[in-house]
Design an enzyme around this catalytic site. Structure first.
Site, PDB file in Angstrom:
ATOM      1  N   ASN A   9       0.873  -1.177   0.000  1.00 35.40           N
ATOM      2  CA  ASN A   9       0.000   0.000   0.000  1.00 35.40           C
ATOM      3  C   ASN A   9       0.909   1.225   0.000  1.00 35.40           C
ATOM      4  OD1 ASN A   9      -1.767   2.072   0.507  1.00 35.40           O
ATOM      5  ND2 ASN A   9      -2.364   1.392   2.554  1.00 35.40           N
ATOM      6  N   TRP A  10       0.987   1.853  -1.160  1.00 32.51           N
ATOM      7  CA  TRP A  10       1.893   3.005  -1.272  1.00 32.51           C
ATOM      8  C   TRP A  10       1.386   4.210  -0.481  1.00 32.51           C
ATOM      9  CZ3 TRP A  10       3.639   3.745  -7.108  1.00 32.51           C
ATOM     10  CH2 TRP A  10       4.411   2.646  -7.492  1.00 32.51           C
ATOM     11  N   LYS A  11       0.116   4.190  -0.107  1.00 26.87           N
ATOM     12  CA  LYS A  11      -0.510   5.375   0.507  1.00 26.87           C
ATOM     13  C   LYS A  11      -0.292   6.582  -0.414  1.00 26.87           C
ATOM     14  CE  LYS A  11      -0.146   3.196   4.955  1.00 26.87           C
ATOM     15  NZ  LYS A  11      -0.084   3.325   6.411  1.00 26.87           N
ATOM     16  N   GLY A 172       2.562   2.360  10.815  1.00 27.58           N
ATOM     17  CA  GLY A 172       3.534   3.432  10.658  1.00 27.58           C
ATOM     18  C   GLY A 172       4.265   3.794  11.935  1.00 27.58           C
ATOM     19  N   SER A 202       3.406  -2.108  10.272  1.00 29.96           N
ATOM     20  CA  SER A 202       4.868  -2.190  10.438  1.00 29.96           C
ATOM     21  C   SER A 202       5.438  -3.553  10.066  1.00 29.96           C
ATOM     22  CB  SER A 202       5.260  -1.799  11.866  1.00 29.96           C
ATOM     23  OG  SER A 202       4.851  -0.466  12.145  1.00 29.96           O
ATOM     24  N   GLY A 223       2.794  -1.163   4.263  1.00 31.47           N
ATOM     25  CA  GLY A 223       2.845   0.256   3.941  1.00 31.47           C
ATOM     26  C   GLY A 223       4.251   0.691   3.597  1.00 31.47           C
ATOM     27  N   GLY A 224       4.920   1.309   4.557  1.00 29.73           N
ATOM     28  CA  GLY A 224       6.232   1.910   4.326  1.00 29.73           C
ATOM     29  C   GLY A 224       7.228   1.021   3.592  1.00 29.73           C
TER      30      GLY A 224
HETATM   31  P1  13P Z   1       3.045   0.428   7.668  1.00 31.53           P
HETATM   32  O1  13P Z   1       3.521  -0.889   7.085  1.00 31.53           O
HETATM   33  O2  13P Z   1       3.781   1.603   7.142  1.00 31.53           O
HETATM   34  O3  13P Z   1       2.963   0.361   9.158  1.00 31.53           O
HETATM   35  O4  13P Z   1       1.535   0.626   7.149  1.00 31.53           O
HETATM   36  C1  13P Z   1       0.636  -0.396   7.303  1.00 31.53           C
HETATM   37  C2  13P Z   1      -0.587  -0.067   6.536  1.00 31.53           C
HETATM   38  O5  13P Z   1      -1.341   0.815   6.907  1.00 31.53           O
HETATM   39  C3  13P Z   1      -0.845  -0.805   5.289  1.00 31.53           C
HETATM   40  O6  13P Z   1      -2.124  -0.546   4.795  1.00 31.53           O
END
Ligand code: 13P
Length: 242
Positions: A9-11, A172, A202, A223-224
């Protein structure tokens, strides 16, 4: 046996030039293996770029949100049918950032999951508790409440979705749920729904193997670490079949 699914998920990250490099690296570095599936969910304007870069590869792509409405006077919204035109397989719905910052209720999330299915997409429905809720012992009740709205709305079509358990306090923050906590929450979800359940919060190369080895953890929503192709590839390598 079903393999694990790893979804990035690149956000709200990316840009035309850096996406080109990231998608090319991802494609080059990924060895297709039947036992694993991988996808990236990118911002709407880059769906065409993901389609161009990943078509014909083993890597699927998707959106991070869709409108609950099929079409009409909804300025700024994007319909699931529009997203589907770009070859998406997945649409994340109900991410905690959208629930918290964009006022998405359980019913709106359920409507979005239905809209995604109507358009031929697989909704990845996110659920999870805040730190306050966990400390109050409400994790199970919150997760079941969030799912109940989706189950009521989808009926038998619920079998076509994917669920992501993302404890809000682990997103995050670098704080990951322990594999045991993840397993417990996933087991709750699987007690009401027989669908793949991803863990998110995470997930990194150094904790992925342990999390993904849990019997009820069917994959990861990352995410990250998904913004770094090597990290995402390392997480995918950890996603050995159960
Ligand atoms: P992180 O992996 O950055 O904690 O984000 C998780 C997330 O929200 C994936 O949708």
């Amino acid at each position: 046996m079903r393999g694990k699914l790893v979804v990035g998920n690149w956000k709200m990250h990316g840009g035309l030039r850096q996406n080109d490099a990231l998608l090319a690296d991802l494609r080059a570095g990924w060895q297709p293996a039947d036992a694993r599936e991988i996808a990236v969910c990118v911002p709407f304007p880059y769906l065409w770029q993901a389609q161009a870069a990943l078509s014909g590869s083993a890597i699927a792509w998707g959106a991070q949100n869709v409108s609950e409405h099929p079409i009409g006077a909804h300025t700024g919204e994007v319909a699931a049918t529009m997203v589907a035109e770009f070859g998406c397989r997945y649409a994340i719905v109900g991410h905690s950032e959208r629930r918290a910052m964009h006022g998405e209720t359980d019913d709106v999330v359920a409507a979005k999951a239905a809209a995604a299915l109507d358009a031929g997409l697989v909704p990845i429905v996110c659920v999870g508790e805040t730190l306050e809720q966990r400390q109050a012992g409400e994790t199970k009740a919150i997760v079941l409440r969030q799912l109940a709205a989706v189950i009521a709305r989808l009926g038998t079509r619920m079998a076509q979705m994917v669920v992501a358990y993302e404890p809000v306090w682990a997103i995050g923050t670098g704080k990951t749920a322990t594999p045991q906590l993840a397993q417990e929450a996933h087991a709750v979800i699987k007690s009401v729904l027989d669908v793949p359940v991803l863990y998110g919060g995470s997930v990194k190369p150094d904790n992925a193997a342990e999390l993904l080895s849990q019997p009820s953890v069917d994959g990861a929503l990352v995410g990250g670490a998904s913004l770094d192709p090597e990290s995402l590839a390392a997480i995918c390598r950890a996603a050995i079949p159960s």
